[in-house]
Design a protein around this motif. Structure first.
Motif, PDB file in Angstrom:
ATOM      1  N   PRO A   1      10.082  -1.543  -6.211  1.00 44.48           N
ATOM      2  CA  PRO A   1       9.398  -1.362  -7.500  1.00 44.48           C
ATOM      3  C   PRO A   1       7.905  -1.058  -7.351  1.00 44.48           C
ATOM      4  O   PRO A   1       7.333  -0.350  -8.176  1.00 44.48           O
ATOM      5  N   GLU A   2       7.269  -1.578  -6.301  1.00 49.58           N
ATOM      6  CA  GLU A   2       5.846  -1.331  -6.083  1.00 49.58           C
ATOM      7  C   GLU A   2       5.569   0.153  -5.835  1.00 49.58           C
ATOM      8  O   GLU A   2       4.504   0.659  -6.174  1.00 49.58           O
ATOM      9  N   PHE A   3       6.525   0.854  -5.219  1.00 44.25           N
ATOM     10  CA  PHE A   3       6.360   2.280  -4.941  1.00 44.25           C
ATOM     11  C   PHE A   3       6.178   3.055  -6.242  1.00 44.25           C
ATOM     12  O   PHE A   3       5.259   3.858  -6.378  1.00 44.25           O
ATOM     13  N   LEU A   4       7.020   2.800  -7.201  1.00 45.06           N
ATOM     14  CA  LEU A   4       6.933   3.488  -8.489  1.00 45.06           C
ATOM     15  C   LEU A   4       5.637   3.133  -9.212  1.00 45.06           C
ATOM     16  O   LEU A   4       4.969   4.002  -9.787  1.00 45.06           O
ATOM     17  N   ALA A   5       5.235   1.857  -9.152  1.00 45.80           N
ATOM     18  CA  ALA A   5       3.994   1.436  -9.805  1.00 45.80           C
ATOM     19  C   ALA A   5       2.788   2.137  -9.185  1.00 45.80           C
ATOM     20  O   ALA A   5       1.888   2.590  -9.905  1.00 45.80           O
ATOM     21  N   ARG A   6       2.756   2.258  -7.860  1.00 45.18           N
ATOM     22  CA  ARG A   6       1.639   2.932  -7.174  1.00 45.18           C
ATOM     23  C   ARG A   6       1.590   4.422  -7.515  1.00 45.18           C
ATOM     24  O   ARG A   6       0.519   4.991  -7.672  1.00 45.18           O
ATOM     25  N   LEU A   7       2.761   5.063  -7.628  1.00 44.50           N
ATOM     26  CA  LEU A   7       2.784   6.472  -8.000  1.00 44.50           C
ATOM     27  C   LEU A   7       2.222   6.682  -9.405  1.00 44.50           C
ATOM     28  O   LEU A   7       1.468   7.623  -9.646  1.00 44.50           O
ATOM     29  N   PHE A   8       2.573   5.799 -10.331  1.00 44.94           N
ATOM     30  CA  PHE A   8       2.034   5.899 -11.687  1.00 44.94           C
ATOM     31  C   PHE A   8       0.525   5.680 -11.699  1.00 44.94           C
ATOM     32  O   PHE A   8      -0.197   6.327 -12.458  1.00 44.94           O
ATOM     33  N   GLU A   9       0.011   4.772 -10.860  1.00 47.63           N
ATOM     34  CA  GLU A   9      -1.428   4.541 -10.795  1.00 47.63           C
ATOM     35  C   GLU A   9      -2.168   5.791 -10.340  1.00 47.63           C
ATOM     36  O   GLU A   9      -3.265   6.073 -10.810  1.00 47.63           O
ATOM     37  N   ILE A  10      -1.570   6.554  -9.422  1.00 50.45           N
ATOM     38  CA  ILE A  10      -2.207   7.776  -8.931  1.00 50.45           C
ATOM     39  C   ILE A  10      -2.180   8.872  -9.990  1.00 50.45           C
ATOM     40  O   ILE A  10      -3.178   9.562 -10.213  1.00 50.45           O
ATOM     41  N   GLU A  11      -1.049   9.038 -10.657  1.00 52.42           N
ATOM     42  CA  GLU A  11      -0.873  10.140 -11.606  1.00 52.42           C
ATOM     43  C   GLU A  11      -1.484   9.875 -12.972  1.00 52.42           C
ATOM     44  O   GLU A  11      -1.917  10.810 -13.635  1.00 52.42           O
ATOM     45  N   VAL A  12      -1.514   8.624 -13.410  1.00 53.67           N
ATOM     46  CA  VAL A  12      -2.025   8.300 -14.741  1.00 53.67           C
ATOM     47  C   VAL A  12      -3.226   7.338 -14.592  1.00 53.67           C
ATOM     48  O   VAL A  12      -3.030   6.148 -14.341  1.00 53.67           O
ATOM     49  N   PRO A  13      -4.438   7.828 -14.706  1.00 58.39           N
ATOM     50  CA  PRO A  13      -5.626   6.994 -14.462  1.00 58.39           C
ATOM     51  C   PRO A  13      -5.733   5.770 -15.392  1.00 58.39           C
ATOM     52  O   PRO A  13      -6.279   4.754 -14.992  1.00 58.39           O
ATOM     53  N   GLU A  14      -5.182   5.863 -16.609  1.00 59.14           N
ATOM     54  CA  GLU A  14      -5.276   4.743 -17.544  1.00 59.14           C
ATOM     55  C   GLU A  14      -4.494   3.531 -17.057  1.00 59.14           C
ATOM     56  O   GLU A  14      -4.824   2.403 -17.397  1.00 59.14           O
ATOM     57  N   ILE A  15      -3.448   3.746 -16.267  1.00 60.14           N
ATOM     58  CA  ILE A  15      -2.651   2.630 -15.765  1.00 60.14           C
ATOM     59  C   ILE A  15      -3.436   1.850 -14.734  1.00 60.14           C
ATOM     60  O   ILE A  15      -3.369   0.633 -14.663  1.00 60.14           O
TER      61      ILE A  15
ATOM     62  N   GLU B   1       0.831  -1.208   0.000  1.00 59.73           N
ATOM     63  CA  GLU B   1       0.000   0.000   0.000  1.00 59.73           C
ATOM     64  C   GLU B   1       0.862   1.252   0.000  1.00 59.73           C
ATOM     65  O   GLU B   1       1.908   1.287   0.638  1.00 59.73           O
ATOM     66  N   LEU B   2       0.407   2.279  -0.685  1.00 59.18           N
ATOM     67  CA  LEU B   2       1.081   3.572  -0.686  1.00 59.18           C
ATOM     68  C   LEU B   2       0.518   4.394   0.468  1.00 59.18           C
ATOM     69  O   LEU B   2      -0.699   4.530   0.596  1.00 59.18           O
ATOM     70  N   VAL B   3       1.403   4.908   1.330  1.00 64.25           N
ATOM     71  CA  VAL B   3       0.978   5.698   2.483  1.00 64.25           C
ATOM     72  C   VAL B   3       1.674   7.056   2.451  1.00 64.25           C
ATOM     73  O   VAL B   3       2.749   7.202   1.879  1.00 64.25           O
ATOM     74  N   THR B   4       1.024   8.031   3.066  1.00 64.34           N
ATOM     75  CA  THR B   4       1.570   9.376   3.165  1.00 64.34           C
ATOM     76  C   THR B   4       1.640   9.747   4.634  1.00 64.34           C
ATOM     77  O   THR B   4       0.694   9.511   5.384  1.00 64.34           O
ATOM     78  N   GLY B   5       2.778  10.317   5.034  1.00 69.74           N
ATOM     79  CA  GLY B   5       2.946  10.712   6.422  1.00 69.74           C
ATOM     80  C   GLY B   5       3.860  11.908   6.553  1.00 69.74           C
ATOM     81  O   GLY B   5       4.341  12.458   5.562  1.00 69.74           O
ATOM     82  N   THR B   6       4.113  12.266   7.802  1.00 71.52           N
ATOM     83  CA  THR B   6       4.948  13.415   8.117  1.00 71.52           C
ATOM     84  C   THR B   6       6.189  12.948   8.847  1.00 71.52           C
ATOM     85  O   THR B   6       6.097  12.127   9.764  1.00 71.52           O
ATOM     86  N   VAL B   7       7.351  13.464   8.444  1.00 75.17           N
ATOM     87  CA  VAL B   7       8.602  13.114   9.113  1.00 75.17           C
ATOM     88  C   VAL B   7       8.546  13.655  10.537  1.00 75.17           C
ATOM     89  O   VAL B   7       8.360  14.848  10.757  1.00 75.17           O
ATOM     90  N   GLN B   8       8.683  12.737  11.485  1.00 77.90           N
ATOM     91  CA  GLN B   8       8.597  13.111  12.888  1.00 77.90           C
ATOM     92  C   GLN B   8       9.973  13.223  13.525  1.00 77.90           C
ATOM     93  O   GLN B   8      10.228  14.127  14.297  1.00 77.90           O
ATOM     94  N   GLN B   9      10.860  12.282  13.168  1.00 77.14           N
ATOM     95  CA  GLN B   9      12.179  12.249  13.808  1.00 77.14           C
ATOM     96  C   GLN B   9      13.163  11.541  12.887  1.00 77.14           C
ATOM     97  O   GLN B   9      12.805  10.603  12.176  1.00 77.14           O
ATOM     98  N   ILE B  10      14.409  11.985  12.912  1.00 80.67           N
ATOM     99  CA  ILE B  10      15.481  11.337  12.165  1.00 80.67           C
ATOM    100  C   ILE B  10      16.473  10.821  13.187  1.00 80.67           C
ATOM    101  O   ILE B  10      16.998  11.585  13.993  1.00 80.67           O
TER     102      ILE B  10
END
Length: 83
Positions: free
Chosen positions: A68-82, A3-12
């Motif tokens: 590789p799944e990260f790149l595939a998920r990003l393309f799914e979000i940006e390009v609806p045909e994919i 799954e693609l998730v979005t979050g905020t950097v809390q600590q390094i």
């Protein structure tokens, strides 16, 4: 997983990044980061869930920005045909 998730950097901490996903926290290990990118506290970051481990404190989510799944998920979000 995957799954693609979005979050905020809390600590390094020692190269690993702790990310707040809202209801839970995730770790972005150094080996799963894009090496030319620099992250700062408060940055919004996307990643793909690659592993969930059970710890005594609760589940620990591991995310990646290099799988590789990260790149595939990003393309799914940006390009609806994919999708």
């Amino acid at each position: 997983m995957g799954e693609l998730v979005t979050g905020t950097v809390q600590q390094i901490d020692k190269g690993n990044i702790l990310i707040n996903l809202g209801r839970t926290e995730a770790i972005l290990p150094y080996k799963e980061q894009i090496h030319k990118e620099r992250y700062h506290q408060g940055d919004t970051i996307r990643g793909c869930i690659v592993d969930v481990r059970n710890n005594p404190k609760g589940p620990q989510v591991i995310i990646s920005r290099t799988c590789p799944e990260f790149l595939a998920r990003l393309f799914e979000i940006e390009v609806p045909e994919i999708f």
